[in-house]
Every structure is written in structure tokens, then in C-alpha cells.
Design an enzyme around this catalytic site. Structure first.
Site, mmCIF file in Angstrom:
data_model
loop_
_atom_site.group_PDB
_atom_site.id
_atom_site.type_symbol
_atom_site.label_atom_id
_atom_site.label_comp_id
_atom_site.label_asym_id
_atom_site.label_seq_id
_atom_site.Cartn_x
_atom_site.Cartn_y
_atom_site.Cartn_z
ATOM 1 N N GLU A 81 0.827 -1.216 0.000
ATOM 2 C CA GLU A 81 0.000 0.000 0.000
ATOM 3 C C GLU A 81 0.857 1.260 0.000
ATOM 4 O OE1 GLU A 81 -3.181 -0.108 2.887
ATOM 5 O OE2 GLU A 81 -3.541 2.039 2.702
ATOM 6 N N LYS A 270 -7.290 -0.581 11.498
ATOM 7 C CA LYS A 270 -6.669 -1.041 10.248
ATOM 8 C C LYS A 270 -5.443 -0.182 9.959
ATOM 9 C CE LYS A 270 -6.029 -1.500 5.610
ATOM 10 N NZ LYS A 270 -5.159 -0.663 4.744
ATOM 11 N N ASP A 286 3.882 -14.289 11.766
ATOM 12 C CA ASP A 286 2.545 -14.729 11.373
ATOM 13 C C ASP A 286 1.563 -13.574 11.537
ATOM 14 O OD1 ASP A 286 0.000 -15.837 11.243
ATOM 15 O OD2 ASP A 286 0.576 -17.684 12.271
ATOM 16 N N HIS A 384 -1.906 10.084 -0.348
ATOM 17 C CA HIS A 384 -2.115 8.750 -0.883
ATOM 18 C C HIS A 384 -1.995 8.745 -2.401
ATOM 19 C CE1 HIS A 384 -3.398 5.088 1.046
ATOM 20 N NE2 HIS A 384 -4.098 4.753 -0.011
HETATM 21 P P1 NAD Z 1 8.830 -23.407 16.394
HETATM 22 O O1 NAD Z 1 8.270 -24.652 16.940
HETATM 23 O O2 NAD Z 1 9.408 -23.430 15.017
HETATM 24 O O3 NAD Z 1 9.920 -22.811 17.403
HETATM 25 C C1 NAD Z 1 9.765 -22.790 18.766
HETATM 26 C C2 NAD Z 1 10.769 -23.694 19.445
HETATM 27 O O4 NAD Z 1 12.092 -23.163 19.326
HETATM 28 C C3 NAD Z 1 10.535 -23.804 20.918
HETATM 29 O O5 NAD Z 1 9.544 -24.760 21.188
HETATM 30 C C4 NAD Z 1 11.906 -24.207 21.446
HETATM 31 O O6 NAD Z 1 12.059 -25.598 21.432
HETATM 32 C C5 NAD Z 1 12.883 -23.618 20.421
HETATM 33 N N1 NAD Z 1 13.689 -22.490 20.946
HETATM 34 C C6 NAD Z 1 15.038 -22.313 20.797
HETATM 35 N N2 NAD Z 1 15.456 -21.182 21.375
HETATM 36 C C7 NAD Z 1 14.377 -20.590 21.912
HETATM 37 C C8 NAD Z 1 14.162 -19.348 22.611
HETATM 38 N N3 NAD Z 1 15.162 -18.490 22.896
HETATM 39 N N4 NAD Z 1 12.912 -19.038 22.997
HETATM 40 C C9 NAD Z 1 11.866 -19.870 22.716
HETATM 41 N N5 NAD Z 1 12.016 -21.054 22.065
HETATM 42 C C10 NAD Z 1 13.260 -21.417 21.651
HETATM 43 O O7 NAD Z 1 7.769 -22.242 16.318
HETATM 44 P P2 NAD Z 1 6.679 -21.667 17.314
HETATM 45 O O8 NAD Z 1 7.128 -20.286 17.636
HETATM 46 O O9 NAD Z 1 6.341 -22.579 18.437
HETATM 47 O O10 NAD Z 1 5.418 -21.606 16.323
HETATM 48 C C11 NAD Z 1 5.320 -20.602 15.358
HETATM 49 C C12 NAD Z 1 4.688 -21.130 14.088
HETATM 50 O O11 NAD Z 1 3.428 -21.743 14.372
HETATM 51 C C13 NAD Z 1 4.398 -20.032 13.120
HETATM 52 O O12 NAD Z 1 4.899 -20.403 11.853
HETATM 53 C C14 NAD Z 1 2.850 -19.984 13.065
HETATM 54 O O13 NAD Z 1 2.412 -19.539 11.814
HETATM 55 C C15 NAD Z 1 2.483 -21.389 13.358
HETATM 56 N N6 NAD Z 1 1.123 -21.692 13.868
HETATM 57 C C16 NAD Z 1 0.247 -20.730 14.275
HETATM 58 C C17 NAD Z 1 -1.010 -21.064 14.771
HETATM 59 C C18 NAD Z 1 -1.930 -19.981 15.270
HETATM 60 O O14 NAD Z 1 -1.522 -18.832 15.381
HETATM 61 N N7 NAD Z 1 -3.176 -20.262 15.607
HETATM 62 C C19 NAD Z 1 -1.364 -22.404 14.867
HETATM 63 C C20 NAD Z 1 -0.446 -23.376 14.455
HETATM 64 C C21 NAD Z 1 0.804 -23.023 13.965
#
Ligand code: NAD
Length: 429
Positions: A81, A270, A286, A384
Site C-alpha cells: 500500500e 486497520k 505470522d 495517498h
Molecule cells: P517453532 O516450533 O518453530 O519454534 C519454537 C521452538 O524453538 C521452541 O519450542 C523451542 O524448542 C525452540 N527455541 C530455541 N530457542 C528458543 C528461545 N530463545 N525461545 C523460545 N524457544 C526457543 O515455532 P513456534 O514459535 O512454536 O510456532 C510458530 C509457528 O506456528 C508459526 O509459523 C505460526 O504460523 C504457526 N502456527 C500458528 C497457529 C496460530 O496462530 N493459531 C497455529 C499453528 C501453527
């Protein structure tokens, strides 16, 4: 980074703009290239989603002039945008005259939900769960040793009795899970799935849903700013003079409508999300999760309202603040897969997800201010239209130097429309 104030950045040819960015940020040539070509390779995309056939690019620009918690920041913003990056940069310049943005964040605690059905006595099941809380939390803490090592883990268990639903009463268990520097969805979902059999054992019920809530209202980020009154006055392109007091009061009046009216609040929010999403996307986070959380939070008092508040301090300066859930990560998800996102995070130099959350809400607040200021004074369309006019010119078939020529004439005529663009284009051919 010494300063995020790079005068004339927008006027530089692209190559020199990148050179300036490299000088100001210290990023390597490789990292700068990741901004230029769509960083994601086809092979990477193929690993990320099903049925991959390509990648989809968006313009990536730099938000200038930002100071957040005393730190100079060049902000990567991915957005299609027109006016958003310019608007945020301009407002960041006004805000820096008042010391920049100040942010606070709560602990990065996400909520995982377990829906427990088929329970006869909801009250005694709740009591049993609460009695077993220490054991359940201890069990949750065995699930993700990496997260535990990073300082995260299960913090609390909350039990909610849903008295009335389309299928009758049931229990909902909230697992409060500190996910540190991750967005946390996978981590929370895994923990809920692993804990569910124990919850069934304790309650005698059936755990149905096991999923995080995007209403991450325990993981909030707040940004505040003060714009000195003398920064607000200006004269518009038609020579109309707006005093600082007029602009300030006009902004507060405009916000008041969003505070009470969901029709305006939706558009007001928005505008905030224009800034928020641009950084979320650039950093590989996300944006659907953030959007869902923001709007649910805006309605959490039972009536959808503004995410921001505007007012004035005792010296008459404009004050603003915004608060919203901000479930972002600097590890996990796509943040460490997409080379553009990696370079964007490097440019921001953030060491924690909370730090990133504070920057993102600051950009949201800047963008909100840009929209309110324009609406309260010269109207949103003038700013805009100049970039929009180029897009209309391209749509009409203009190429090369003709894009600027057609756009400039439409702006001069104050008529930015596809039919007019086609006519002007014909007259040049
Ligand atoms: P992930 O599982 O890829 O990473 C998280 C993991 O990284 C942790 O569980 C941990 O084991 C590790 N880690 C290493 N260093 C860390 C630190 N300093 N702090 C925290 N963890 C550390 O990802 P995630 O963040 O658990 O999930 C994000 C993904 O899930 C996104 O891609 C999202 O789009 C997707 N998702 C979203 C939804 C929703 O929003 N409703 C539902 C399902 C999946």
C-alpha cells in the site's frame, strides 16, 4: 547504528539507497542482496508449504527516523500500500523531537486451551485439576527442554467453567506457557496435546480441542509517544495553515470517534495494522495471528474500540499510546528460514522477541498518527494519491518515463482514475 535519520533517502536512486543502508546498518552485501531479490528460493518455498509453485513478492521499504527506547532504528517494512512507509517515517520524525517511542511488554506468555467435554460434575473436576496443578505444570515442563533452557516453560493453569454453550456446559483449561523468543504456536500446541491425557485422567472427561489462543492478552506490548506542539503545525499544498493546537485537537477529536464507534474503530485499527503488519511480514512472522489477536483484544470489553488513545499533556503536547497482544518470534516459524526475514531481524538488531514486539507497536502507533493527522487536516487522499497515481498509470498501460508523466498530470488535474490515465497515455503516444 548511529542514526535512523537519513535525509533525502527517498530521493536517492535505488543503488545509492542500498549503499546508504549498508553504511548506516553495517549489513553485509549478502544481507542487502537478500532484501533485493525475493530472498526465498523455490527450494525453500517447497519445504515450507504444500503444492508450492512459486514465491510471492511484496515491496520492502525502510521506515526512517525511528527512535525506540532510546535506540535509533531503521525499520524493514513489507507492504503493497502506498503512503504507509512515508507516513510512518514522517511521524517518527515528529515523535523523535519528543524523545522517540517508549515501550513496555509483559512476559511472553501464551495461552493454550484444552476443551474438556463429557464431565458430570464440572466443579469437582475443576477442584481436582487445581489440586494437581503443580504436577501438571511439572509434567508440561518436561515437554520442551530447549524452551526450558531458554528460560521459558509452564507458568500457570487456569480453569474456566463454561455454563452455557450450544452443546451445554463444559470445562476449558488454560495452560499459561512462557515461550520466550518464539511466537509459540507450535510449542503451545505440542504442550496441550501432550498434557491432554493427564487432564482426561484427572477429570474423567474427554479433551477435545487442544490449541493455542490467538487472543494473547497475557503477552501485550505497549508503545507511548509525545509529539511537541511546535512540531504539529504546517501549511498544506493549497496554502492552508494549520496551527499545532488545531492539528493536536483535530487528532484527538478524530480518535474520539474511534473510541466510541466500531465503524470508525475498525478503520482506525486497520491504520495501526498497516504499520504493524508491514514489520510482521518483513520479519517472517505470522500476521494472521497478530491480526486475530489485535481485533479480539480491541473487543475484549464487549464492544469493539480503538487500540490506541490520544490526548495531551500538561504542556499541551500531543500524547499517544497503543497496546495490543504481540505474539512474535525471532526464532521458529519462518523467521529463520526466509533470508529476507533473517536480514530484516539483523537490521533491527533485536535480541529478544519482546524487543521486537515493542518496535512493532511503535510503528503501529506512528502509522496511526499519520492517518489521524492527515484525516484531521488536509484529508487522506492527497498524500495517498501521488503513489497511487503511479499504480493507476501502470494499470492503464504506461511504462518507463510515461509512468511519472501520466501520474503527474493526473495529480495536477486532481483526477486519479483509470479512464483519465488511459486518455492521458494516448495523448502522449
Ligand atoms: P517453532 O516450533 O518453530 O519454534 C519454537 C521452538 O524453538 C521452541 O519450542 C523451542 O524448542 C525452540 N527455541 C530455541 N530457542 C528458543 C528461545 N530463545 N525461545 C523460545 N524457544 C526457543 O515455532 P513456534 O514459535 O512454536 O510456532 C510458530 C509457528 O506456528 C508459526 O509459523 C505460526 O504460523 C504457526 N502456527 C500458528 C497457529 C496460530 O496462530 N493459531 C497455529 C499453528 C501453527
Amino acid at each position: 547504528m548511529t542514526t535512523s535519520r537519513i535525509v533525502g533517502f527517498y530521493n536517492l536512486p535505488l543503488g545509492q539507497r542500498l549503499k546508504k543502508l549498508a553504511e548506516a546498518s553495517g549489513l553485509t552485501t549478502e544481507e542487502i542482496i537478500a532484501f533485493q531479490v525475493s530472498g526465498l528460493t523455490m527450494a525453500q518455498a517447497d519445504h515450507m508449504v504444500e503444492n508450492a509453485i512459486g514465491t510471492f513478492a511484496l515491496p520492502l521499504g525502510i521506515g526512517l527516523n525511528f527512535i525506540v527506547n532510546g535506540r535509533e532504528l531503521l525499520i524493514p517494512m513489507a507492504i503493497e500500500e502506498p503512503s504507509v512507509i512515508a507516513g510512518a517515517s514522517f511521524m517518527a520524525k515528529l515523535v523523535r523531537a519528543g524523545g522517540g517511542f517508549n515501550t513496555t511488554t509483559t512476559e511472553p506468555e501464551m495461552i493454550g486451551q484444552m476443551q474438556v467435554l463429557d464431565i458430570q460434575d464440572l466443579f469437582s473436576a475443576s477442584v481436582k485439576l487445581l489440586e494437581q496443578k503443580p504436577q501438571l505444570l511439572a509434567e508440561a515442563n518436561t515437554i520442551d527442554p530447549v524452551l526450558m533452557k531458554s528460560g521459558g516453560g509452564a507458568r500457570d493453569l487456569e480453569i474456566r467453567i463454561i455454563e452455557d454453550s450450544p452443546i451445554g456446559p463444559f470445562l476449558v483449561v488454560h495452560l499459561i506457557y512462557d515461550v520466550r523468543d518464539a511466537m509459540g504456536a507450535n510449542a503451545v500446541n505440542t504442550a496441550c496435546e501432550k498434557l491432554a491425557p493427564r487432564v482426561e485422567q484427572i477429570t474423567g472427561g474427554r479433551v477435545h480441542l487442544r490449541i493455542l489462543s490467538n487472543l494473547a492478552d497475557r503477552r501485550l506490548a505497549k508503545a507511548q509517544c509525545t509529539v511537541p506542539l511546535n512540531e504539529l503545525g504546517f501549511t498544506d499544498a493549497d496554502g492552508r495553515v494549520f496551527t499545532g493546537g488545531q492539528v493536536r485537537d483535530g487528532i484527538i477529536e478524530a480518535w474520539a470517534l474511534a473510541a466510541v464507534d466500531p465503524y470508525r474503530a475498525a478503520t482506525h485499527n486497520k491504520g495501526i495494522m498497516n504499520g504493524v503488519d508491514a514489520v510482521i511480514i518483513a520479519t517472517g512472522n505470522d500476521w494472521r495471528a497478530i491480526e486475530a489477536g489485535a481485533h479480539a483484544y480491541a473487543a475484549s470489553d464487549g464492544r469493539y474500540t480503538s487500540l490506541s488513545i490520544w490526548g495531551k499533556d500538561k504542556n499541551g503536547n500531543l500524547t499517544g499510546e497503543v497496546e495490543m497482544p504481540m505474539a512474535v518470534g525471532i526464532i521458529g516459524g519462518a523467521t529463520k528460514v526466509n533470508p529476507t526475514a533473517i536480514a530484516a531481524l539483523k537490521l533491527l538488531g533485536v535480541k529478544t522477541a519482546s524487543e521486537l514486539a515493542g518496535i512493532i507497536v511503535s510503528v503501529g502507533l506512528a502509522q496511526n498518527l499519520a492517518a489521524l493527522r492527515a484525516l484531521a487536516t488536509e484529508g487522506i487522499q492527497r498524500g495517498h494519491m501521488s503513489l497511487h497515481a503511479r499504480q493507476v498509470a501502470i494499470t492503464a498501460g504506461a511504462t518507463g518515463v510515461l509512468i511519472e508523466k501520466v501520474a503527474a498530470q493526473m495529480i495536477a488535474e486532481k483526477t486519479v482514475r483509470i479512464d483519465r490515465a488511459e486518455e492521458i497515455l494516448k495523448s502522449f503516444q
